[in-house]
Structure formats: structure tokens, C-alpha cells
Design an enzyme around this catalytic site. Structure first.
Site, PDB file in Angstrom:
ATOM      1  N   ASN A   7       4.609   8.607  -2.786  1.00  0.00           N
ATOM      2  CA  ASN A   7       3.155   8.443  -2.770  1.00  0.00           C
ATOM      3  C   ASN A   7       2.632   9.189  -1.544  1.00  0.00           C
ATOM      4  O   ASN A   7       2.812   8.745  -0.418  1.00  0.00           O
ATOM      5  CB  ASN A   7       2.845   6.941  -2.678  1.00  0.00           C
ATOM      6  CG  ASN A   7       1.359   6.648  -2.705  1.00  0.00           C
ATOM      7  OD1 ASN A   7       0.539   7.551  -2.652  1.00  0.00           O
ATOM      8  ND2 ASN A   7       1.026   5.375  -2.779  1.00  0.00           N
ATOM      9  N   ARG A  90       2.928   9.531  -7.402  1.00  0.00           N
ATOM     10  CA  ARG A  90       1.651   8.887  -7.710  1.00  0.00           C
ATOM     11  C   ARG A  90       0.529   9.910  -7.536  1.00  0.00           C
ATOM     12  O   ARG A  90       0.457  10.582  -6.512  1.00  0.00           O
ATOM     13  CB  ARG A  90       1.426   7.728  -6.749  1.00  0.00           C
ATOM     14  CG  ARG A  90       0.074   7.110  -6.926  1.00  0.00           C
ATOM     15  CD  ARG A  90      -0.161   6.005  -5.944  1.00  0.00           C
ATOM     16  NE  ARG A  90      -1.468   5.439  -6.178  1.00  0.00           N
ATOM     17  CZ  ARG A  90      -2.328   5.126  -5.223  1.00  0.00           C
ATOM     18  NH1 ARG A  90      -2.009   5.283  -3.975  1.00  0.00           N
ATOM     19  NH2 ARG A  90      -3.499   4.623  -5.525  1.00  0.00           N
ATOM     20  N   HIS A 179      -6.646   2.120  -9.748  1.00  0.00           N
ATOM     21  CA  HIS A 179      -5.630   1.046  -9.748  1.00  0.00           C
ATOM     22  C   HIS A 179      -4.991   0.854 -11.125  1.00  0.00           C
ATOM     23  O   HIS A 179      -4.469  -0.227 -11.427  1.00  0.00           O
ATOM     24  CB  HIS A 179      -6.233  -0.327  -9.356  1.00  0.00           C
ATOM     25  CG  HIS A 179      -6.810  -0.396  -7.982  1.00  0.00           C
ATOM     26  ND1 HIS A 179      -7.970  -1.090  -7.715  1.00  0.00           N
ATOM     27  CD2 HIS A 179      -6.388   0.114  -6.809  1.00  0.00           C
ATOM     28  CE1 HIS A 179      -8.244  -0.999  -6.425  1.00  0.00           C
ATOM     29  NE2 HIS A 179      -7.301  -0.261  -5.851  1.00  0.00           N
ATOM     30  N   ARG A 240     -16.112  -0.887   1.370  1.00  0.00           N
ATOM     31  CA  ARG A 240     -16.936  -0.206   0.356  1.00  0.00           C
ATOM     32  C   ARG A 240     -18.018  -1.145  -0.170  1.00  0.00           C
ATOM     33  O   ARG A 240     -17.768  -2.333  -0.359  1.00  0.00           O
ATOM     34  CB  ARG A 240     -16.081   0.258  -0.822  1.00  0.00           C
ATOM     35  CG  ARG A 240     -15.071   1.308  -0.474  1.00  0.00           C
ATOM     36  CD  ARG A 240     -14.449   1.888  -1.751  1.00  0.00           C
ATOM     37  NE  ARG A 240     -13.277   2.668  -1.423  1.00  0.00           N
ATOM     38  CZ  ARG A 240     -12.063   2.435  -1.911  1.00  0.00           C
ATOM     39  NH1 ARG A 240     -11.860   1.445  -2.764  1.00  0.00           N
ATOM     40  NH2 ARG A 240     -11.053   3.195  -1.559  1.00  0.00           N
ATOM     41  N   GLU A 383       3.368  -1.196  -8.148  1.00  0.00           N
ATOM     42  CA  GLU A 383       3.021   0.120  -8.694  1.00  0.00           C
ATOM     43  C   GLU A 383       4.224   1.067  -8.633  1.00  0.00           C
ATOM     44  O   GLU A 383       4.421   1.874  -9.539  1.00  0.00           O
ATOM     45  CB  GLU A 383       1.842   0.709  -7.901  1.00  0.00           C
ATOM     46  CG  GLU A 383       0.533  -0.002  -8.222  1.00  0.00           C
ATOM     47  CD  GLU A 383      -0.504   0.118  -7.123  1.00  0.00           C
ATOM     48  OE1 GLU A 383      -0.312  -0.512  -6.063  1.00  0.00           O
ATOM     49  OE2 GLU A 383      -1.503   0.823  -7.315  1.00  0.00           O
TER      50      GLU A 383
END
Ligand code: AMP
Length: 398
Positions: A7, A90, A179, A240, A383
Site C-alpha cells: 500500500n 492497493r 473504502h 473532513r 483490507e
């Protein structure tokens, strides 16, 4: 089959080496501050073998050091780099081009590059990682797994924005979500735990971490998700804003002279729970301050709870029938009180949780109470394992 999962971020490279025989993680770690002062961490099992400052001028050097550690005579876990059969990378943005994971070809690389326009912070470093890996491991099969591909099954009424068609068509502006690998992993695991095929279930998955998204899954396929063209949309998050009236952007621009991209950066990095609480974007800090009577921390906490309930409620109405609800990621897996306070409001849709069973952190557990018509789970996301599973399947020619 031995699989390396990578990743890559702009200045980091996370890695995990899997033995797919028993899906065990043989070694893992992270190279950080690449092209800065450089730091590398290497773990075998859960034990840190080393964590040290080391020059990492670029991702290629970082990748080579990872391989060197994995095959090291003293603390390595494999004897030769050719034992690594395949590498799964990823990639954040697969746009509408990639509806599933793919074996890396020059065309796939070109597609990822083309999509950098909508993921300028994420896709370019992923390509750097892919290329660095190809150089260091020329014989391994390369696979890319996209965060967005799970959401590609959304129907038009979910993914389209109600703006003139020319913008949608010319610039590919639409909801892509994020996600996806996490939502896919926990929903498939949930179906497995329920002893059902995923196509038989409607599931709402709540990935609640520093970045958060909720997804409505209808008969095993994504039907709607809370993140949009970018991960700024949806729930209030650590830093955010989540959903807000887009006019706020032009209003701030007119009032302050800040450019649109400066405002969007502020909305990504300096907003959300951090802005409301004035303390931190980390839920643990917020809860601590709230317990001491800090009013802004209390509002931040309430906004988060409301935001999670809002999307679960909306998606319950969109799906019509919900079989299971799943909580995952840092907050979803660890915040006992949040799960309780969210589920307290969901009796109308048949959710009832057992507070004793809910009293657990970071573990896979069913928290459904007797009489509940919705099975509710905490499922730690994985993941990397999902990427390794896809990589193995493609490397096997499936
Ligand atoms: P993630 O992005 O999935 O790594 O999640 C990180 C977030 O999980 C942190 O910012 C914290 O807000 C949250 N978190 C981790 N542990 C706890 C906990 N025990 N209680 C509440 N929130 C937690």
C-alpha cells in the site's frame, strides 16, 4: 502461495507478506518519510524486529529494503525473493474503468495514470509503488485492487449527481465511493458468519475510522455509499466536513479570497470533528474532553452519532429490508458507547443489541440481542487480506 501486499502513499510504503496456505501474515511493516529523513519498521508476527531511521531516497530503495528484510538470513521469513509468487497493490481510484481487481498490464497502468485527475494525491504514488516493485521483483505477478471497484455496482440513481449531463459525461463526475475493499471484506465475512450466501443478504456496513463511510449492500452488491466523487462527502470525519451545501465553497471564496482548492483542502484537513471540537480529530480525545464537560467536544460527539444514525436510517429506507448491520474500523471496532448510542435509535428498523456482548473492543463479535430482526456485528476490517485473496485468485488464473 506467498503473496506480498503493498500500500503505497506519497511518502510511505506499507507491506504485509501472506502465506495463503493458512492466510497467515508472515511479516509486515512500513517504510515512512520516503524522500525525507526515512524510517523503516519490520515485524515478524506481532514482534517488532527493528524500527530504525534509514535513508529512503525513493520508493525503489524502500521496496528493495523490504525484500532484503524478508529474505535476511537472521530475521527473514522466506529464503529467496522468488518465493513471492504475486504482489497485490492497493489503488484508491479505479473510476468507472475498473470494476474489479486486475492483473497489471501496460494498459492497466495507463488507466490508473489517466484516473490521477480524480485522485491526484493517491493514484500517482500507487503507480510509483507498482513500478518500484516490478523492478525489484521482476518475476512476481502484479495485481491491483481498487478501493472503488466494489461500489461500481451502484445503480444510476445512486451514483449520478443531478447536474447537467455534459459535466457527468465530459469529466466523469459521479459518485465513486471509497473504502470499498473494507466494505466488501466485512460484508462477505458477515454473510459467512450468518451461514448465508452474500447474494441472500441486505447489509449496511459502517466503516468508521479517521475517514468514515457507510454502505448499503443489496443482495451482495453495493447499492449506495456515503462517500462521493472524493472521500470528502458523507459523514462528519476526523478532519473532513462530510456532506455540506456546496455554496459554502463559493461563499468562503467571495468573503476571503481563498481559492476553491484552498477551501477544499481546508475542508479535508482542518474541518470535521477537529474543527467542531477545537481539540482533536481523534474520537478518544473528544470523549475525554466531553467527560470533563467540554461543550464543543460534546457537540462534535453528537454530530458524529447523528451522522452515523442518519446514513444507517437512510440506507435502511433505500434497501427496504435489512438483514445485518456491521461496524468496523478504528471507531466502529473500538467505540462501545458509539455503537450503543447509535443502535439505541434503530429499534424502528428491528435493531436491538446486547450491551454485554457489545462490551468488547477490536474483536469479531455478534452483538445481536434476542428479538432483534437485524443481526448486528463488530467485524475488524482486513483490507490487506482481501487484497491478498484477490491477488491469489488472479494469480491462479481465476
Ligand atoms: P482508523 O482510521 O480505522 O485507523 O481509525 C482511527 C480512529 O479510531 C482514531 O482516530 C480514533 O478516533 C478511533 N479510535 C481508536 N480507538 C478508539 C477507542 N478505543 N474509542 C474510540 N475511538 C477509537
Amino acid at each position: 502461495m506467498i503473496i506480498l501486499v503493498v500500500n503505497t502513499g506519497s511518502s510511505s510504503l506499507k507491506y504485509q507478506l501472506f502465506d495463503m496456505e493458512d492466510r497467515k501474515v508472515l511479516a509486515k511493516g512500513i517504510c515512512e518519510r520516503i524522500a525525507e529523513d526515512g524510517h523503516m519498521n519490520y515485524k515478524v508476527g506481532d514482534e517488532t524486529v527493528f524500527s530504525k531511521d534509514i535513508p529512503l531516497p525513493d520508493h525503489g530503495v524502500a521496496m528493495q529494503l523490504v525484500i532484503d528484510a524478508l529474505i535476511d538470513k537472521e530475521h527473514g521469513v522466506i529464503s529467496d525473493m522468488n518465493e513471492i509468487h504475486a504482489v497485490g497493490h492497493r489503488v484508491v481510484q479505479g473510476g468507472s474503468l475498473f470494476k474489479k481487481s486486475e492483473i497489471i498490464t501496460p494498459e492497466v497502468e495507463a488507466g490508473i495514470e489517466q484516473l490521477s485527475v480524480i485522485a491526484p494525491l493517491h493514484n500517482p504514488p500507487a503507480l510509483v509503488g507498482i513500478r518500484a516493485c516490478k523492478k525489484v521483483l521482476p518475476n512476481a505477478i502484479g495485481v491491483v485492487v481498487f478501493d472503488t471497484s466494489f461500489h461500481q455496482t451502484m445503480p444510476e440513481e445512486s451514483y449520478m449527481y443531478a447536474i447537467p449531463m455534459e459535466y457527468l459525461e465530459k469529466y466523469n463526475i459521479r459518485k465513486y465511493g471509497a473504502h470499498g475493499t473494507s466494505h466488501r471484506y466485512v460484508s462477505e465475512r458477515c454473510a459467512e458468519l450468518c451461514g448465508k450466501d452474500k447474494s441472500e443478504m441486505n447489509i449496511i456496513t459502517c466503516h468508521l475510522g479517521n475517514g468514515s463511510s457507510v454502505t448499503a449492500i443489496k443482495e451482495g452488491k453495493c447499492y449506495d455509499t456515503s462517500m462521493g466523487l472524493t472521500p470528502l462527502d458523507g459523514l462528519i470525519m476526523g478532519t473532513r466536513t462530510g456532506t455540506l451545501d456546496p455554496t459554502v465553497v463559493s461563499f468562503i471564496n467571495e468573503q476571503t479570497g481563498m481559492s476553491a482548492s484552498e477551501i477544499v483542502s481546508m475542508m479535508n484537513k482542518k474541518s470535521g470533528l477537529l474543527a467542531v471540537s477545537g481539540i482533536s480529530g481523534d474520537v478518544r480525545d473528544i470523549c475525554e474532553a466531553e467527560a470533563k464537560g467540554n461543550h464543543r467536544a460534546h457537540i462534535a460527539r453528537e454530530m458524529l452519532l447523528k451522522s452515523v444514525r442518519h446514513f444507517i436510517g437512510a440506507y435502511a429506507a433505500e434497501l427496504g429490508k435489512v438483514d445485518a448491520l456491521v461496524f468496523t474500523a478504528g471507531i466502529g471496532e473500538n467505540d462501545i458507547e458509539l455503537r450503543e448510542k447509535v443502535c439505541d435509535y434503530l429499534g424502528f428498523m428491528g435493531v436491538k443489541i446486547d450491551t454485554e456482548k457489545n462490551n468488547s473492543r477490536g474483536e469479531e463479535v455478534e452483538i445481536t440481542a434476542p428479538g432483534s430482526t437485524v443481526r448486528t456485528f463488530v467485524i475488524p476490517t482486513n483490507e490487506e487480506l482481501m487484497i491478498a485473496i484477490d491477488t491469489q485468485a488472479l494469480a491462479d488464473g481465476k
